[in-house]
Design a protein around this motif. Structure first.
Motif, PDB file in Angstrom:
ATOM      1  N   UNK A 131     -11.848 -31.146  37.301  1.00 16.75           N
ATOM      2  CA  UNK A 131     -12.265 -32.127  38.231  1.00 16.75           C
ATOM      3  C   UNK A 131     -10.236 -32.826  38.991  1.00 16.75           C
ATOM      4  N   UNK A 132      -9.688 -33.649  37.870  1.00 17.84           N
ATOM      5  CA  UNK A 132      -8.617 -33.481  37.976  1.00 17.84           C
ATOM      6  C   UNK A 132      -7.434 -32.691  38.767  1.00 17.84           C
ATOM      7  N   UNK A 133      -7.403 -31.259  37.621  1.00 18.33           N
ATOM      8  CA  UNK A 133      -6.814 -30.715  38.211  1.00 18.33           C
ATOM      9  C   UNK A 133      -7.275 -30.103  39.620  1.00 18.33           C
ATOM     10  N   UNK A 134      -9.034 -30.134  40.237  1.00 21.54           N
ATOM     11  CA  UNK A 134      -9.547 -29.842  41.367  1.00 21.54           C
ATOM     12  C   UNK A 134      -8.655 -30.800  42.774  1.00 21.54           C
ATOM     13  N   UNK A 135      -8.815 -31.821  42.015  1.00 19.15           N
ATOM     14  CA  UNK A 135      -8.454 -33.393  43.232  1.00 19.15           C
ATOM     15  C   UNK A 135      -6.640 -32.958  43.772  1.00 19.15           C
ATOM     16  N   UNK A 136      -6.535 -32.632  42.274  1.00 11.57           N
ATOM     17  CA  UNK A 136      -4.862 -32.553  42.547  1.00 11.57           C
ATOM     18  C   UNK A 136      -4.107 -31.871  43.383  1.00 11.57           C
TER      19      UNK A 136
ATOM     20  N   UNK B 174      -4.124 -31.452  47.996  1.00  5.01           N
ATOM     21  CA  UNK B 174      -3.057 -31.893  48.587  1.00  5.01           C
ATOM     22  C   UNK B 174      -2.599 -33.563  48.698  1.00  5.01           C
ATOM     23  N   UNK B 175      -3.682 -34.331  48.105  1.00  6.96           N
ATOM     24  CA  UNK B 175      -3.925 -35.428  48.488  1.00  6.96           C
ATOM     25  C   UNK B 175      -4.011 -36.472  47.364  1.00  6.96           C
ATOM     26  N   UNK B 176      -4.016 -37.594  47.103  1.00  2.82           N
ATOM     27  CA  UNK B 176      -4.277 -38.667  46.456  1.00  2.82           C
ATOM     28  C   UNK B 176      -5.799 -39.231  45.731  1.00  2.82           C
ATOM     29  N   UNK B 177      -6.312 -38.494  45.079  1.00  2.10           N
ATOM     30  CA  UNK B 177      -6.904 -38.923  45.168  1.00  2.10           C
ATOM     31  C   UNK B 177      -7.867 -38.360  42.943  1.00  2.10           C
ATOM     32  N   UNK B 178      -8.860 -39.346  42.746  1.00  2.00           N
ATOM     33  CA  UNK B 178      -9.449 -39.229  41.282  1.00  2.00           C
ATOM     34  C   UNK B 178      -9.561 -40.838  40.631  1.00  2.00           C
TER      35      UNK B 178
ATOM     36  N   UNK C  14     -10.721 -43.862  42.463  1.00  2.00           N
ATOM     37  CA  UNK C  14     -10.868 -44.934  41.418  1.00  2.00           C
ATOM     38  C   UNK C  14     -10.160 -44.972  40.601  1.00  2.00           C
ATOM     39  N   UNK C  15     -10.696 -46.306  39.424  1.00  3.73           N
ATOM     40  CA  UNK C  15     -10.858 -46.359  38.398  1.00  3.73           C
ATOM     41  C   UNK C  15     -11.531 -47.151  37.728  1.00  3.73           C
ATOM     42  N   UNK C  16     -10.980 -46.522  36.368  1.00  2.08           N
ATOM     43  CA  UNK C  16     -11.896 -46.761  34.865  1.00  2.08           C
ATOM     44  C   UNK C  16     -10.867 -47.922  34.377  1.00  2.08           C
ATOM     45  N   UNK C  17     -11.693 -49.007  33.847  1.00  2.00           N
ATOM     46  CA  UNK C  17     -10.463 -49.775  33.913  1.00  2.00           C
ATOM     47  C   UNK C  17     -11.377 -50.299  32.006  1.00  2.00           C
ATOM     48  N   UNK C  18     -10.374 -50.278  30.707  1.00  2.00           N
ATOM     49  CA  UNK C  18     -10.588 -50.995  29.745  1.00  2.00           C
ATOM     50  C   UNK C  18      -9.354 -51.659  28.899  1.00  2.00           C
TER      51      UNK C  18
END
Length: 291
Positions: free
Chosen positions: A79-84, A87-91, A121-125
């Protein structure tokens, strides 16, 4: 098996409890139990037994847990590679952050970053420093934010530097400390060692009266109510506090500094959202320092 099944197995394995796993996944317990039964039927195995100490996975169950962890990691990387590549900042940016920094500094940082990059989006620990470092080692987080000095073999950047200070409601002198009540709190062992070393260099006896509390936030509230003093990094000071401060100094009369560091693996800068967030952190605090 589908992604939701992987998440179910992961949650049950982590919680060791069906009810808690269902709550974590926002599922009803009967629905979760049914899915587990279907997984057992699909593979003709027994996943786990319910014992007095909770759920205990079988050897076959442990193998399936390992498989689901691998599959979730591979899917996340895909998913991260597809988002990357778009051409836009997302994930989804995964952060592991020291509790103190998360409490006093993180929310406005995330708000400002999200305003600039709304598709992230954010996933925070949050946790103590060792939790953060372990999360980075295990690749559960893209970026870690820790306090103090810690061994990290990959990339790190100093984000902030602050004084370790004596905080009190009224103005006091160093000579008063040995007879005053000290508000002590549970903290990182490295910070505790720094404070203890300073005390031993300046006093021959321990504090006369100590009140122990769980964390620095409670300690500061006690100080605000005039119940004693505490020694803490200056990150806890807020404009409305109006507390008196004395900066700790070492034997060379230099201020004792506590640093906040950003930890990450260099290869992850290839992900646009990680690279942008690291840059944003540096710019954000540089602007604050100039104010």
């Amino acid at each position: 098996m589908e992604k939701k099944d992987w998440l179910i197995i992961q949650a049950v394995y982590a919680q060791k409890n069906i009810t808690k796993a269902a709550e974590q996944l926002y599922m009803s317990q009967p629905t979760l139990t049914y899915r587990l039964q279907q997984i057992e039927k699909e593979f003709d195995i027994k996943l786990f037994y319910r014992g007095r100490r909770g759920v205990e996975f079988t050897e076959q169950g442990e193998l399936l847990v390992k498989y689901t962890q691998d599959m979730l990691r591979q899917r996340r990387e895909m998913e991260e590679n597809l988002w990357n590549s778009g051409g836009e900042v997302r994930g989804t940016l995964r952060l592991s952050v020291s509790r103190t920094f998360a409490f006093y500094r993180l929310p406005p940082i995330l708000k400002a970053f999200n305003d600039r990059f709304p598709k992230v989006d954010f996933q925070i620990e949050t946790g103590v420093n060792m939790d953060v470092i372990q999360s980075i080692y295990k690749q559960d987080a893209h970026i870690g934010i820790v306090r103090g000095d810690h061994h990290w073999p990959s990339k790190e950047t100093i984000l902030t530097e602050e004084n370790i200070s004596i905080l009190s409601k009224e103005k006091i002198s160093l000579n008063d400390l040995s007879t005053m009540r000290r508000i002590s709190f549970q903290t990182d062992p490295n910070l505790e060692m720094v404070m203890d070393t300073w005390w031993k260099e300046n006093f021959h006896t321990p504090p006369a009266n100590i009140m122990n509390v769980d964390n620095v936030d409670i300690a500061k509230r006690m100080v605000l109510n005039g119940l004693g003093y505490c020694i803490a990094p200056s990150i806890v000071l807020e404009e409305q506090d109006q507390l008196h401060t004395i900066f700790l100094k070492d034997q060379q009369n230099k201020p004792i500094i506590w640093k906040t560091r950003v930890l990450y693996r260099e290869e992850l800068l290839g992900l646009a959202m990680v690279d942008e967030f690291v840059r944003f952190l540096m710019d954000y605090h540089h602007v604050l320092d100039e104010k």
